[in-house]
Motif scaffolding. Structure first.
Motif, PDB file in Angstrom:
ATOM      1  N   LYS A  66      29.127  20.108  89.660  1.00  0.00           N
ATOM      2  CA  LYS A  66      28.162  21.327  89.899  1.00  0.00           C
ATOM      3  C   LYS A  66      27.706  21.648  91.308  1.00  0.00           C
ATOM      4  O   LYS A  66      26.890  22.275  91.785  1.00  0.00           O
ATOM      5  N   ALA A  67      28.453  20.389  92.067  1.00  0.00           N
ATOM      6  CA  ALA A  67      27.847  20.476  93.607  1.00  0.00           C
ATOM      7  C   ALA A  67      28.200  21.578  94.296  1.00  0.00           C
ATOM      8  O   ALA A  67      29.351  22.321  94.256  1.00  0.00           O
ATOM      9  N   THR A  68      27.192  22.460  94.724  1.00  0.00           N
ATOM     10  CA  THR A  68      27.409  23.360  95.654  1.00  0.00           C
ATOM     11  C   THR A  68      26.814  23.027  96.916  1.00  0.00           C
ATOM     12  O   THR A  68      26.339  22.146  97.091  1.00  0.00           O
ATOM     13  N   THR A  69      27.574  23.995  98.021  1.00  0.00           N
ATOM     14  CA  THR A  69      27.275  23.910  99.341  1.00  0.00           C
ATOM     15  C   THR A  69      25.960  24.572  99.770  1.00  0.00           C
ATOM     16  O   THR A  69      25.335  24.338 100.801  1.00  0.00           O
ATOM     17  N   GLY A  70      25.598  25.314  98.718  1.00  0.00           N
ATOM     18  CA  GLY A  70      24.160  25.979  98.948  1.00  0.00           C
ATOM     19  C   GLY A  70      23.035  25.324  98.648  1.00  0.00           C
ATOM     20  O   GLY A  70      22.905  24.038  98.938  1.00  0.00           O
ATOM     21  N   VAL A  71      21.897  25.761  98.257  1.00  0.00           N
ATOM     22  CA  VAL A  71      21.070  25.111  97.701  1.00  0.00           C
ATOM     23  C   VAL A  71      21.105  24.083  96.634  1.00  0.00           C
ATOM     24  O   VAL A  71      21.462  24.633  95.596  1.00  0.00           O
ATOM     25  N   PRO A  72      20.894  22.788  96.862  1.00  0.00           N
ATOM     26  CA  PRO A  72      21.124  22.031  95.693  1.00  0.00           C
ATOM     27  C   PRO A  72      20.017  21.978  94.761  1.00  0.00           C
ATOM     28  O   PRO A  72      18.774  22.014  94.894  1.00  0.00           O
ATOM     29  N   THR A  73      20.551  21.482  93.447  1.00  0.00           N
ATOM     30  CA  THR A  73      19.648  21.469  92.220  1.00  0.00           C
ATOM     31  C   THR A  73      18.824  19.960  92.627  1.00  0.00           C
ATOM     32  O   THR A  73      19.353  19.300  93.660  1.00  0.00           O
ATOM     33  N   LYS A  74      17.721  19.559  91.720  1.00  0.00           N
ATOM     34  CA  LYS A  74      17.087  18.422  92.220  1.00  0.00           C
ATOM     35  C   LYS A  74      17.938  17.209  91.951  1.00  0.00           C
ATOM     36  O   LYS A  74      17.967  16.210  92.523  1.00  0.00           O
TER      37      LYS A  74
END
Lengths: 277, 156
Positions: A66-74
């Motif tokens: 689920k890694a995104t380059t945007g705002v990461p989850t906790k």
């Protein structure tokens, strides 16, 4: 703590692995395996370590997918923090290109840390549960059910890690320096003269072999000792108070430190293996 | 504490874990981290660039404003000068027109006067001759005194 036990028996019970082996009558456990020799298995070490390894990989893979380059989850931020930490250490120590070392270091660090953290689980909980299950489901004497929940207190596991690292050291030494280069490193150092070749070889072999042995024994020794003290503390005081608490707090420092040392030394040894003279 | 086959099992587990981590965990995570680092770096650079652009734009605007003001002042100055010149020219033209008209008037008056004078002279001469004729008719021959009369007429 079972009261009909002597303290020695209690301590020994907590320090015995659950063993599984095959005999002529089929699969056997624990005391029946006393003469099984090499081909017996510490099933508690295997289960806990593989379970924790799978937990680590499951958690990190979930974050990686689920890694995104945007705002990461906790959870992603946490995982990235660990990855960054390992990556920084690898980049500081290891100067070269190798796609293996960083994931290797991450695996060692997190896996060893998770296994070490089992040390903080109060020493009686897991053996009691296992004893209860053993006595009710399998109709065994609970004293014959052994579970050692901290895999890093098993020499087999620490040596397995160290041997894995050792083979990588040899593999990369030969790959980078060539077989001749590796032999030269073993024979022409520290005294660069043909007459000293036997002396050099003895010295360098000891140096080389001391690496995995020290890796394995350091981790094992630290964890075994701390586990032993936890067990001793469990025989003292009222509900393990008050000694258990400071010892556990102390291990908040020791356990990650041991995992970190194992990781760091792995990186250092592998970067030495990559160095050309 | 004895060494046994667990060692082999653990080595295999170790290899599998490291392989799995290398294949499925490390690359996407580090990729995401590096990509984000790049994005942040780009963003910072862009904001720096925007700040610079803004400063340049502001300087340009100020410059243009100054230029426009200078131009406006110039234009006003020119207009003032031009108007002064125009007023001057018009005044000049008015003056000369007036002179001309006055001079024309004078000339016309002069010519009229000359004509009137001429007419009068002729009439006076005729009258004088008629008067003299009447006076002299009685005693003097008209023709014998004609030269005297002509001399008289010239003197008028």
């Amino acid at each position: 703590m079972a009261s009909e036990y002597t303290t020695t028996e209690y301590i020994q019970h907590h320090l015995t692995n659950a063993v599984m082996c095959t005999t002529e009558e089929g699969i056997a456990f624990n005391k029946a395996c006393s003469d099984a020799g090499f081909w017996s298995w510490h099933i508690d070490t295997l289960l806990w370590s593989i379970g924790l390894g799978v937990l680590f990989l499951w958690f990190f893979t979930k974050a990686a997918k689920k890694a995104t380059t945007g705002v990461p989850t906790k959870s992603q931020a946490f995982v990235e923090m660990v990855v960054e930490f390992v990556n920084t250490n690898v980049n500081d120590t290891f100067h070269g290109k190798n796609a293996l070392i960083a994931p290797l270091a991450l695996t060692i660090f997190v896996w060893v840390l998770l296994m070490n953290l089992m040390d903080l689980v109060p020493v009686d909980i897991i053996p009691s549960i296992a004893g209860f299950i053993g006595s009710t489901v399998f109709d065994m004497n609970p004293h014959d059910v052994y579970v050692k929940a901290v895999p890093t207190t098993d020499l087999n596991l620490t040596f397995a890690l160290a041997i894995g690292v050792f083979f990588l050291i040899i593999y990369y030494s030969i790959k980078i320096k060539g077989f001749g280069g590796f032999v030269k490193e073993l024979t022409l150092q520290p005294f660069n003269h043909w007459a000293f070749i036997p002396v050099n070889f003895v010295l360098e072999s000891v140096t080389l072999l001391a690496r995995p042995v020290s890796l394995a024994l350091r981790l094992f020794g630290n964890l075994y000792a701390s586990e032993l003290i936890f067990i001793l503390i469990a025989t003292l005081g009222f509900w393990q108070l008050p000694l258990h608490f400071p010892w556990a707090v102390f291990h908040i420092l020791v356990l990650p430190l041991q995992a970190f040392i194992f990781m760091m030394l792995t990186i250092v040894y592998l970067s030495l293996a990559h160095e050309k003279h | 504490m004895n060494m046994n086959a667990t060692l082999i099992g653990q080595i295999i587990a170790f290899i599998v874990f490291v392989w799995f981590c290398m294949k499925f965990v490390w690359p996407p995570l580090l990729g995401a981290i590096e990509e984000r680092q790049k994005m942040i770096a780009d963003g910072l650079e862009a904001s720096d660039q925007a700040e610079k652009d803004l400063a340049i734009a502001q300087a340009q605007a100020a410059e243009q404003l100054k230029e426009a003001k200078a131009q406006a002042a110039d234009i006003i100055e020119q207009a003032k000068k031009r108007s002064a010149v125009l007023v001057d020219e018009e005044t000049q033209r008015g003056h000369s027109e007036r002179e001309k008209i006055i001079a024309q008037g004078y000339a016309e008056i002069e010519a009229e006067r000359n004509r009137a004078k001429e007419g009068l002279r002729k009439q006076v001469s005729t009258l004088a001759i008629a008067g003299a004729e009447k006076i002299l008719a009685r005693e003097i021959d008209k023709d014998a005194q004609a030269d005297i009369v002509a001399k008289l007429v010239d003197e008028l």
